[in-house]
Write a protein that holds these residues in place. Structure first.
Motif, short mmCIF file in Angstrom:
data_model
loop_
_atom_site.label_atom_id
_atom_site.label_comp_id
_atom_site.label_asym_id
_atom_site.label_seq_id
_atom_site.Cartn_x
_atom_site.Cartn_y
_atom_site.Cartn_z
N TYR A 132 28.15 33.00 -33.62
CA TYR A 132 28.65 34.31 -33.15
C TYR A 132 29.01 34.24 -31.68
N HIS A 133 30.30 34.35 -31.41
CA HIS A 133 30.76 34.40 -30.01
C HIS A 133 31.56 35.70 -29.84
N TRP A 134 30.89 36.82 -30.14
CA TRP A 134 31.31 38.15 -29.73
C TRP A 134 32.29 38.90 -30.62
N LEU B 156 42.31 32.61 -23.53
CA LEU B 156 42.22 33.99 -23.05
C LEU B 156 40.86 34.23 -22.41
N SER B 157 40.87 34.65 -21.16
CA SER B 157 39.62 35.08 -20.54
C SER B 157 39.49 36.58 -20.86
N TRP B 158 38.43 36.93 -21.55
CA TRP B 158 38.28 38.26 -22.18
C TRP B 158 38.86 39.41 -21.34
N ASP C 85 35.50 35.55 -7.30
CA ASP C 85 34.26 35.88 -6.60
C ASP C 85 33.00 35.35 -7.28
N TRP C 86 33.11 34.26 -8.03
CA TRP C 86 31.92 33.63 -8.60
C TRP C 86 31.48 32.55 -7.62
N SER C 87 30.19 32.53 -7.28
CA SER C 87 29.73 31.52 -6.32
C SER C 87 29.81 30.13 -6.96
N TYR D 36 37.96 33.92 -30.70
CA TYR D 36 38.88 34.99 -30.27
C TYR D 36 39.76 34.54 -29.11
N GLN D 37 39.25 33.62 -28.31
CA GLN D 37 39.96 33.24 -27.09
C GLN D 37 41.04 32.19 -27.32
N ILE D 38 40.99 31.53 -28.48
CA ILE D 38 41.99 30.47 -28.71
C ILE D 38 42.82 30.64 -29.98
N ARG E 218 42.62 30.28 -15.65
CA ARG E 218 42.67 29.11 -16.54
C ARG E 218 41.45 28.22 -16.33
N TYR E 219 40.96 27.67 -17.45
CA TYR E 219 39.76 26.83 -17.41
C TYR E 219 39.98 25.43 -17.98
N GLY E 220 41.10 25.21 -18.69
CA GLY E 220 41.21 24.02 -19.54
C GLY E 220 41.55 22.72 -18.85
N ASN F 16 26.13 33.39 -28.80
CA ASN F 16 26.60 33.06 -27.47
C ASN F 16 26.31 34.20 -26.51
N GLU F 17 25.58 33.90 -25.47
CA GLU F 17 25.36 34.84 -24.36
C GLU F 17 25.04 36.26 -24.83
N GLN F 18 23.93 36.36 -25.55
CA GLN F 18 23.45 37.68 -25.96
C GLN F 18 23.30 38.59 -24.74
C1 BG6 Z 1 31.21 32.90 -20.78
C2 BG6 Z 1 31.73 33.09 -22.17
O1 BG6 Z 1 30.70 34.11 -20.36
O2 BG6 Z 1 32.08 32.58 -19.76
C3 BG6 Z 1 33.16 32.67 -22.37
O3 BG6 Z 1 30.90 32.52 -23.12
C4 BG6 Z 1 33.96 33.06 -21.14
O4 BG6 Z 1 33.63 33.24 -23.55
C5 BG6 Z 1 33.42 32.25 -19.98
O5 BG6 Z 1 35.33 32.92 -21.26
C6 BG6 Z 1 34.16 32.46 -18.68
O6 BG6 Z 1 34.17 33.80 -18.35
P1 BG6 Z 1 35.50 34.54 -17.95
O7 BG6 Z 1 35.13 35.95 -17.77
O8 BG6 Z 1 35.98 33.91 -16.70
O9 BG6 Z 1 36.44 34.30 -19.10
#
Ligand code: BG6
Length: 482
Positions: free
Chosen positions: A123-125, A435-437, A355-357, A22-24, A444-446, A169-171
């Motif tokens: 399954y990723h959501w 896309l970050s949900w 705000d993520w450590s 879904y994110q890409i 951005r993460y890439g 993924n991340e149940q």
């Molecule tokens: C994980 C997910 O929770 O973290 C990803 O599996 C998600 O799908 C990633 O994008 C980063 O989280 P966020 O909220 O910064 O997009």
């Protein structure tokens, strides 16, 4: 600056990167795909940052060859991606949509062409909306058979080509955000009884899929990916040490014990029974969970941050505080469970703009815990830094903060390996921007910058960030040059 060091990473270590459909992908109405819960959810006003959707996302649906060629140029050893259930079964069940199947078969073949090991998340959501309409998706035990049928279809169609499978993924995240905080579909708030029930259905779906894989002769690696936030007690006051123990039982072991042992943690289950919110189980469920636990071959870990545990009075922090989805530092609220624990900020750690450590040692800690508690190999299925990136006029992206983040985490992972943890793979999140949900496209993460903002209309062109060249070298030297 480059650092040459001894690397404990074994030969054949899978240096990778990850994504989710879904994110890409985009192409939300193409190739016979059915609608999903996320296609519907993002259209509810106020649910996502600036109403962003994955309708187009980063257009991987049309550009996957270009993206996989970039992975090959980087030397990636494994690519973790998810299959969108609704591309395979537009209605959730029934006839296979061959066009959707062909799309993923092409992705797998393209990876194999470059000797990139495909790692498939089943399954990723993104859940077919038809199953939500029919029986409310994960709320009904009917989902178990439908999920298993879908998983078996992938097992048989990708047979021989896919050797790494991630069932869910991340149940812990999709159920918490879906049934407690209303931030993910189906947007339920504080429905604790249903939260545990949905989780039991997800565990059974996972377990039956694992068993089906083995019954079908599958010899590959299979497990689930857990969003593991390891915890530290605030101090040595016994009440805070107990807060940590309670946190671990309710927030970590509740999932990992079921995957690895096939049983729920006793103290947490006792507590839920007293509150009347324990899940209902069918006869034989526990036996199936135990059998499946004996068949998984790794614990998948998505690691982003650690947390601190402190006793929380009855009128203290709740699980429902505001989340920082804007990138404005300091806008997240303290979370906790009244009477049990709360998670204050860690004064010894820096934080991201969301705000993520930032705690590289936490990754080592996760590996050590899993090794001691479960004696299982580990796949780091996600780890990465969400940040604001700037593209210069000549198309460069100087993301030294991302390099620094990844470097420190890989060092910590190397320590864990040297301490005897068996780590099979390390996948960064993510390969391209995506896309970050809940946080839109600005987080951005890439390694690859994609030219788009929250609103549609960017060129979607790809640009290599500085971190791209850095990770290429890490892979080339098997982690010796960081
Ligand atoms: C994980 C997910 O929770 O973290 C990803 O599996 C998600 O799908 C990633 O994008 C980063 O989280 P966020 O909220 O910064 O997009």
């Amino acid at each position: 600056m480059e650092q040459m060091r001894a690397s404990g990473f074994p030969e054949g270590f899978l240096w990778g990167s990850a994504s989710a459909a879904y994110q890409i992908e985009g192409g939300w109405k193409e190739g016979g795909k059915g609608m999903t819960n996320w296609d519907a959810f993002v259209r509810i006003p106020g649910k996502t940052y600036k109403a962003t959707t994955g309708d187009v996302a980063v257009d991987h649906y049309h550009r996957y060859k270009e993206d996989i060629a970039l992975m090959a140029e980087m030397g990636l050893k494994t690519y973790r991606f998810s299959v969108s259930w609704a591309r395979i079964f537009p209605e959730g069940t029934g006839e296979v949509n061959e066009e959707g199947m062909a799309f993923y078969q092409d992705i797998i073949d393209e990876c194999l062409k470059y000797s990139i090991e495909p790692m498939v998340t089943i399954y990723h959501w993104d859940l077919p909306q038809a199953l939500v309409d029919e029986y409310r998706g994960w709320e009904s035990p009917r989902i178990i058979d439908d999920y298993v049928q879908y998983a078996k279809t992938l097992f048989s169609r990708f047979d021989g080509k896919v050797k790494y499978w991630i069932t869910l993924n991340e149940q812990n995240i999709f159920t918490s955000l879906g049934w407690l905080t209303a931030q993910h579909p189906p947007g339920k708030f504080d429905d604790q009884k249903m939260f545990y029930q949905v989780n039991h259905h997800a565990f059974m779906a996972h377990a039956k899929a694992v068993l089906a894989y083995r019954q079908m002769g599958g010899k590959g690696q299979i497990g689930a990916s857990f969003a593991y936030t390891p915890s530290y007690a605030l101090d040595c006051r016994p009440i805070n040490a107990m807060a940590k123990a309670n946190y671990d039982d309710l927030k970590n072991y509740w999932w990992m014990d079921v995957y690895a042992y096939g049983r729920y943690p006793v103290a947490a289950m006792t507590y839920l029974k007293k509150k009347g919110i324990a899940p209902d189980m069918a006869d034989g469920d526990e036996e199936i969970l135990r059998q499946a636990a004996a068949q998984i071959t790794f614990m998948g870990v998505n690691y982003y941050q650690s947390c601190v545990c402190e006793y929380n009075p009855m009128d203290g922090a709740t699980p429902y505080g505001t989340m920082n989805t804007t990138g404005v530092k300091g806008s997240a609220q303290e979370l906790g469970m009244p009477g049990i624990y709360k998670n204050p900020a860690n004064p010894y750690l820096l934080t991201t703009d969301w705000d993520w450590s930032i705690d590289p040692s936490g990754l080592q800690f996760c590996c050590r815990e899993i090794t001691s508690r479960y004696a299982l190999p580990i796949v780091i299925s996600e780890n990465g830094l969400g940040a604001f990136d700037k593209k210069t006029e000549d198309g460069q992206i100087h993301d030294e903060y991302r390099i620094c983040y990844l470097k420190e985490h890989i060092k910590a992972l190397g320590e864990a390996v040297e301490e005897g943890c068996q780590v099979l793979a390390y996948c960064t999140w993510s390969f391209t921007d995506l896309l970050s949900w809940l946080n839109g496209y600005q987080k951005r993460y890439g390694f690859i910058y994609v030219d788009r903002e929250e609103e549609e209309g960017g060129t979607l062109d790809r640009f290599r960030k500085d971190s791209f060249y850095w990770y290429k070298k890490v892979i080339e030297t098997n982690g010796k040059v960081l």
